[in-house]
Design a protein around this motif. Structure first.
Motif, PDB file in Angstrom:
ATOM      1  N   GLY A   3      28.407  25.701  61.538  1.00 52.35           N
ATOM      2  CA  GLY A   3      27.192  26.117  62.231  1.00 52.35           C
ATOM      3  C   GLY A   3      25.949  25.345  61.825  1.00 52.35           C
ATOM      4  O   GLY A   3      25.953  24.517  60.911  1.00 52.35           O
ATOM      5  N   ASP A   4      24.851  25.638  62.510  1.00 53.66           N
ATOM      6  CA  ASP A   4      23.573  24.973  62.275  1.00 53.66           C
ATOM      7  C   ASP A   4      23.124  25.109  60.817  1.00 53.66           C
ATOM      8  O   ASP A   4      23.195  26.191  60.229  1.00 53.66           O
ATOM      9  N   ARG A   5      22.670  23.987  60.263  1.00 53.76           N
ATOM     10  CA  ARG A   5      22.059  23.954  58.922  1.00 53.76           C
ATOM     11  C   ARG A   5      22.982  24.533  57.838  1.00 53.76           C
ATOM     12  O   ARG A   5      22.511  25.054  56.831  1.00 53.76           O
ATOM     13  N   ALA A   6      24.276  24.466  58.048  1.00 55.42           N
ATOM     14  CA  ALA A   6      25.235  25.106  57.136  1.00 55.42           C
ATOM     15  C   ALA A   6      25.109  24.601  55.704  1.00 55.42           C
ATOM     16  O   ALA A   6      25.261  25.369  54.749  1.00 55.42           O
ATOM     17  N   PHE A   7      24.824  23.303  55.526  1.00 63.69           N
ATOM     18  CA  PHE A   7      24.704  22.726  54.178  1.00 63.69           C
ATOM     19  C   PHE A   7      23.304  22.143  53.954  1.00 63.69           C
ATOM     20  O   PHE A   7      23.133  21.230  53.148  1.00 63.69           O
ATOM     21  N   PHE A   8      22.342  22.680  54.629  1.00 62.93           N
ATOM     22  CA  PHE A   8      20.955  22.201  54.537  1.00 62.93           C
ATOM     23  C   PHE A   8      20.492  22.235  53.070  1.00 62.93           C
ATOM     24  O   PHE A   8      20.638  23.217  52.370  1.00 62.93           O
ATOM     25  N   SER A   9      19.937  21.110  52.612  1.00 66.40           N
ATOM     26  CA  SER A   9      19.380  20.998  51.253  1.00 66.40           C
ATOM     27  C   SER A   9      20.405  21.238  50.149  1.00 66.40           C
ATOM     28  O   SER A   9      20.058  21.713  49.062  1.00 66.40           O
ATOM     29  N   CYS A  10      21.660  20.886  50.416  1.00 65.38           N
ATOM     30  CA  CYS A  10      22.656  20.832  49.330  1.00 65.38           C
ATOM     31  C   CYS A  10      22.484  19.461  48.677  1.00 65.38           C
ATOM     32  O   CYS A  10      23.253  18.514  48.932  1.00 65.38           O
ATOM     33  N   SER A  11      21.478  19.346  47.859  1.00 66.54           N
ATOM     34  CA  SER A  11      20.973  18.045  47.405  1.00 66.54           C
ATOM     35  C   SER A  11      21.909  17.317  46.446  1.00 66.54           C
ATOM     36  O   SER A  11      21.706  16.129  46.181  1.00 66.54           O
ATOM     37  N   ASN A  12      22.945  17.987  45.927  1.00 65.22           N
ATOM     38  CA  ASN A  12      23.902  17.320  45.036  1.00 65.22           C
ATOM     39  C   ASN A  12      25.266  17.100  45.670  1.00 65.22           C
ATOM     40  O   ASN A  12      26.186  16.613  45.007  1.00 65.22           O
ATOM     41  N   LEU A  13      25.399  17.441  46.939  1.00 69.06           N
ATOM     42  CA  LEU A  13      26.669  17.213  47.633  1.00 69.06           C
ATOM     43  C   LEU A  13      26.933  15.711  47.700  1.00 69.06           C
ATOM     44  O   LEU A  13      26.087  14.943  48.169  1.00 69.06           O
ATOM     45  N   GLN A  14      28.119  15.281  47.236  1.00 72.76           N
ATOM     46  CA  GLN A  14      28.380  13.854  47.034  1.00 72.76           C
ATOM     47  C   GLN A  14      28.941  13.143  48.262  1.00 72.76           C
ATOM     48  O   GLN A  14      28.488  12.066  48.621  1.00 72.76           O
ATOM     49  N   SER A  15      29.945  13.730  48.877  1.00 75.92           N
ATOM     50  CA  SER A  15      30.564  13.108  50.043  1.00 75.92           C
ATOM     51  C   SER A  15      31.076  14.187  50.981  1.00 75.92           C
ATOM     52  O   SER A  15      31.305  15.324  50.558  1.00 75.92           O
ATOM     53  N   VAL A  16      31.263  13.809  52.237  1.00 73.13           N
ATOM     54  CA  VAL A  16      31.680  14.770  53.255  1.00 73.13           C
ATOM     55  C   VAL A  16      32.875  14.198  54.004  1.00 73.13           C
ATOM     56  O   VAL A  16      32.754  13.170  54.687  1.00 73.13           O
ATOM     57  N   GLU A  17      34.027  14.854  53.855  1.00 81.80           N
ATOM     58  CA  GLU A  17      35.240  14.437  54.558  1.00 81.80           C
ATOM     59  C   GLU A  17      35.590  15.520  55.576  1.00 81.80           C
ATOM     60  O   GLU A  17      36.161  16.552  55.222  1.00 81.80           O
ATOM     61  N   LEU A  18      35.250  15.286  56.810  1.00 77.97           N
ATOM     62  CA  LEU A  18      35.467  16.281  57.862  1.00 77.97           C
ATOM     63  C   LEU A  18      36.913  16.223  58.358  1.00 77.97           C
ATOM     64  O   LEU A  18      37.507  15.137  58.434  1.00 77.97           O
TER      65      LEU A  18
END
Length: 380
Positions: free
Chosen positions: A252-267
């Motif tokens: 959904g919208d803004r689900a990970f908004f401002s997760c400032s330490n998230l390193q990589s995203v594998e969808l």
């Protein structure tokens, strides 16, 4: 005359059908009394719940009955906002007669440690942590804001009510056994929550479920998740890694908004719905990746995320020190698409029509960008 009597009788019957309420304080507890039904509800003092501050303090014991106008009246409920913002309540005792409890009754009880329920109450019970539950089905209704740091939710619990653990600021670890849906706001603002372990087939994470859980680092679950709701992990600034299972179809919208330490995203390959600004302000993301078999999304050689036909640019990794030319097919740059990017130079495509809100927010290293004449709309 008979017509008049019938009218008068009808009027009196109508008048008597309306509930008669009285408000009274007895031994430090405030009640709303339904005189027609001979029932009492615990409520707040004054016309609104903000009329008085901290009208309840310490340990509050609700009796199973009170005396009013020489009548014995059962205490059957706790009203909406009854204890709201009573920051000095430490514990609450609920009698066997209470059958109705408004969940908003405990909003803002920041010192509440335990809720106790009489063991003979057929509707509600509390566990060893002092957490309020209902029977049939077994629903975890409300955890005191000062609940202990480690909580194991019993396998007999079928569902956790929305906002049940909201603002439980001591909570650090939660273990789930039989929960397949984490409802809206369940763990919102649990600022010390670090670890979630789910042994059940968790399928849905609701809107704002972990909103502002700024210390959340680990979420262990089975490969069964289907949906992640709006703002589910908004502001989880300590979250470094998140496993997106192959079962996932919607974020959904803004689900990970401002997760400032998230390193990589594998969808995953089956992801078909992706909201707006999902990864906005995720300043540490170095790369987006999508399997070639996904029919809805793709990434380019720089790890920039697009819809399948490359007409919408959805998100960008950090692009540190990169000179980046947006593909010529792009017509829309989505909300926050380049937010917190370290890109230095951008070339916008000649067919670009729309730049959505805050698309280049916090691009402090951006030195040059030229706006093409094709742009029809730039949102604030």
């Amino acid at each position: 005359m008979k017509s008049f009597n019938r009218t008068l009788f009808a009027f009196v019957a109508l008048f008597l059908s309306f509930p008669l309420f009285a408000e009274v304080e007895i031994e430090g507890v405030f009640y709303r009394i339904d005189e027609n039904k001979n029932e009492a509800y615990v409520t707040f003092k004054g016309e609104t719940h903000r009329s008085e501050e901290n009208e309840y303090v310490g340990t509050v014991v609700i009796p199973n009955k009170i005396w009013f106008k020489k009548d014995s009246i059962s205490v059957v409920g706790i009203d909406s906002l009854a204890f709201s913002q009573c920051e000095k309540i430490i514990s609450l005792w609920i009698p066997e007669t209470v059958s109705k409890i408004a969940l908003s009754a405990f909003n803002g009880c920041s010192s509440l440690r335990k809720i106790f329920v009489d063991k003979n109450n057929p509707h509600f019970f509390s566990d060893k942590y002092g957490i309020l539950h209902s029977y049939s089905p077994v629903v975890l209704l409300k955890a005191p804001e000062m609940v202990v740091d480690n909580v194991e939710v019993s396998a007999m619990v079928d569902f956790i009510a929305p906002y049940a653990f909201n603002k439980c600021r001591k909570l650090e670890k939660i273990v789930l056994y039989n929960i397949d849906f984490i409802a809206e706001g369940v763990f919102q603002s649990c600022s010390k929550l670090r670890n979630i372990i789910s042994y059940s087939e968790l399928k849905h994470i609701g809107n704002r479920a972990f909103y502002a859980c700024s210390n959340l680092k680990t979420l262990l679950m089975t490969d069964s998740l289907i949906t992640i709701g709006n703002e589910a992990f908004y502001g989880c600034s300590s979250l470094q890694n998140f496993y997106f299972p192959q079962s996932l179809v919607e974020i959904g919208d803004r689900a990970f908004f401002s997760c400032s330490n998230l390193q990589s995203v594998e969808l995953p390959e089956g992801l078909s719905k992706l909201g707006s600004a999902v990864f906005a302000n995720c300043s540490s993301v170095s790369n987006f990746s999508v399997p070639e078999g996904n029919s809805y999304w793709l990434v380019d050689e720089h790890g920039v995320l697009f819809n399948k036909d490359k007409t919408i640019l959805l998100g960008s990794p950090s692009l540190k020190s990169v000179r980046y030319s947006i593909p010529s097919s792009v017509q829309i740059i989505d909300e926050y698409a380049f937010s917190c990017s370290e890109v230095k130079w951008l070339r916008l495509p000649s067919k670009l029509k729309e730049i959505k809100k805050s698309a280049f927010q916090f691009c402090f290293n951006l030195e040059e960008v030229t706006l093409p004449s094709s742009v029809e709309r730039i949102k604030d």
